[in-house]
Design an enzyme around this catalytic site. Structure first.
Site, PDB file in Angstrom:
ATOM      1  N   CYS A 158      56.538  -4.812 -24.110  1.00  0.00           N
ATOM      2  CA  CYS A 158      55.130  -4.460 -24.299  1.00  0.00           C
ATOM      3  C   CYS A 158      54.652  -4.940 -25.672  1.00  0.00           C
ATOM      4  O   CYS A 158      55.426  -5.034 -26.620  1.00  0.00           O
ATOM      5  CB  CYS A 158      54.952  -2.944 -24.185  1.00  0.00           C
ATOM      6  SG  CYS A 158      53.211  -2.448 -24.271  1.00  0.00           S
ATOM      7  N   ASP A 200      52.877  -3.322 -27.617  1.00  0.00           N
ATOM      8  CA  ASP A 200      52.763  -2.142 -28.482  1.00  0.00           C
ATOM      9  C   ASP A 200      53.440  -2.386 -29.837  1.00  0.00           C
ATOM     10  O   ASP A 200      54.599  -2.797 -29.891  1.00  0.00           O
ATOM     11  CB  ASP A 200      53.417  -0.945 -27.771  1.00  0.00           C
ATOM     12  CG  ASP A 200      53.078   0.375 -28.435  1.00  0.00           C
ATOM     13  OD1 ASP A 200      53.368   0.532 -29.642  1.00  0.00           O
ATOM     14  OD2 ASP A 200      52.517   1.254 -27.755  1.00  0.00           O
ATOM     15  N   ARG A 208      54.667  -0.489 -31.919  1.00  0.00           N
ATOM     16  CA  ARG A 208      55.811   0.365 -32.254  1.00  0.00           C
ATOM     17  C   ARG A 208      57.095  -0.054 -31.565  1.00  0.00           C
ATOM     18  O   ARG A 208      58.171   0.425 -31.885  1.00  0.00           O
ATOM     19  CB  ARG A 208      55.489   1.820 -31.883  1.00  0.00           C
ATOM     20  CG  ARG A 208      54.286   2.375 -32.600  1.00  0.00           C
ATOM     21  CD  ARG A 208      53.741   3.599 -31.894  1.00  0.00           C
ATOM     22  NE  ARG A 208      53.257   3.291 -30.547  1.00  0.00           N
ATOM     23  CZ  ARG A 208      52.756   4.201 -29.717  1.00  0.00           C
ATOM     24  NH1 ARG A 208      52.704   5.460 -30.084  1.00  0.00           N
ATOM     25  NH2 ARG A 208      52.313   3.851 -28.529  1.00  0.00           N
ATOM     26  N   HIS A 248      58.285   1.218 -22.224  1.00  0.00           N
ATOM     27  CA  HIS A 248      58.461   2.326 -23.178  1.00  0.00           C
ATOM     28  C   HIS A 248      57.604   3.516 -22.769  1.00  0.00           C
ATOM     29  O   HIS A 248      56.486   3.347 -22.262  1.00  0.00           O
ATOM     30  CB  HIS A 248      58.118   1.869 -24.604  1.00  0.00           C
ATOM     31  CG  HIS A 248      56.670   1.547 -24.813  1.00  0.00           C
ATOM     32  ND1 HIS A 248      55.813   2.409 -25.445  1.00  0.00           N
ATOM     33  CD2 HIS A 248      55.919   0.479 -24.441  1.00  0.00           C
ATOM     34  CE1 HIS A 248      54.604   1.871 -25.473  1.00  0.00           C
ATOM     35  NE2 HIS A 248      54.634   0.696 -24.863  1.00  0.00           N
TER      36      HIS A 248
END
Ligand code: CO
Length: 216
Positions: A41, A43, A45, A97
């Site tokens: 992803c 993302d 994080r 995630h």
């Protein structure tokens, strides 16, 4: 974010790498031979190399919203075909995630504009597994399960491609489904049964007469 700091960080990183191996960049520039294609992803994080502890040159990486493998997305298909046919990677990982914004958005009844067709693919995963998901009463648990099922479906999407089917019979390649748990930092192997999926989808998705997926 201080952009000046980024370049300072870069200088520090160069010194650190050279102190470990003075030929680090010389070797790096010679070429790549990664064993692994990582699809994760976007993302911020969920980093690719950092969470796996791998160095530059070890993983070929593709990231998009909710780690999707869509057959008409020229970007992911180009990455996949290059990794499988040219780099000859031995493993392909789809890493989702928990807490994924893409999954959350797909669960909401909202018009997301240009994101609608992308999120539609996640809604399709929900529809395929609606029976199982609707039994989960806790919203948080349902969302987590959709993250896992989405990874599973994207692994299946990989196995539907000619590139993966041919590579698996000709030289061996394995597809793995993982989930990163941000609350603990743990990487969870969903233990996708690659061989079983490959055999199961044969009837409908086999793309080459030379590639008998049941003979693995
Ligand atoms: Co995400």
């Amino acid at each position: 974010m201080d952009m000046k700091k980024v370049f300072e960080n870069n200088e520090n990183w160069i010194s650190e790498k050279l102190s470990g191996d003075k030929n680090f960049f010389k070797k790096l520039s010679k070429g790549q031979n990664p064993d692994l294609l990582y699809i994760g992803c976007s993302d911020s994080r969920v980093t690719a190399e950092e969470l796996m502890g791998v160095s530059p040159g070890e993983a070929f990486v593709h990231r998009n919203i909710a780690n999707m493998v869509i057959s008409i997305d020229l970007n992911v298909m180009s990455v996949l075909n290059y990794a499988v046919n040219q780099l000859k990677v031995k493993h392909i990982v789809v890493c989702g995630h928990y807490g994924c914004g893409g999954i959350k958005a797909a669960l909401e009844a909202t018009d997301m504009g240009i994101l609608n067709p992308w999120l539609r693919n996640i809604r399709d995963v929900y529809r395929i597994h609606n029976k199982e998901l609707s039994k989960i009463k806790n919203e948080c648990d349902r969302e987590k399960r959709l993250v896992e099922l989405n990874v599973q479906e994207q692994c299946i999407n990989l196995i539907k491609t000619a590139a993966v089917q041919k590579a698996s019979t000709k030289r061996g390649i394995t597809v793995h489904g993982w989930v990163f748990d941000m609350e603990t930092g743990k990487l969870i192997d969903l233990k996708i049964n690659f061989e079983k999926i490959l055999k199961n989808i044969k009837e409908i998705y086999q793309l080459s007469v030379d590639t008998d997926l049941t003979q693995l």
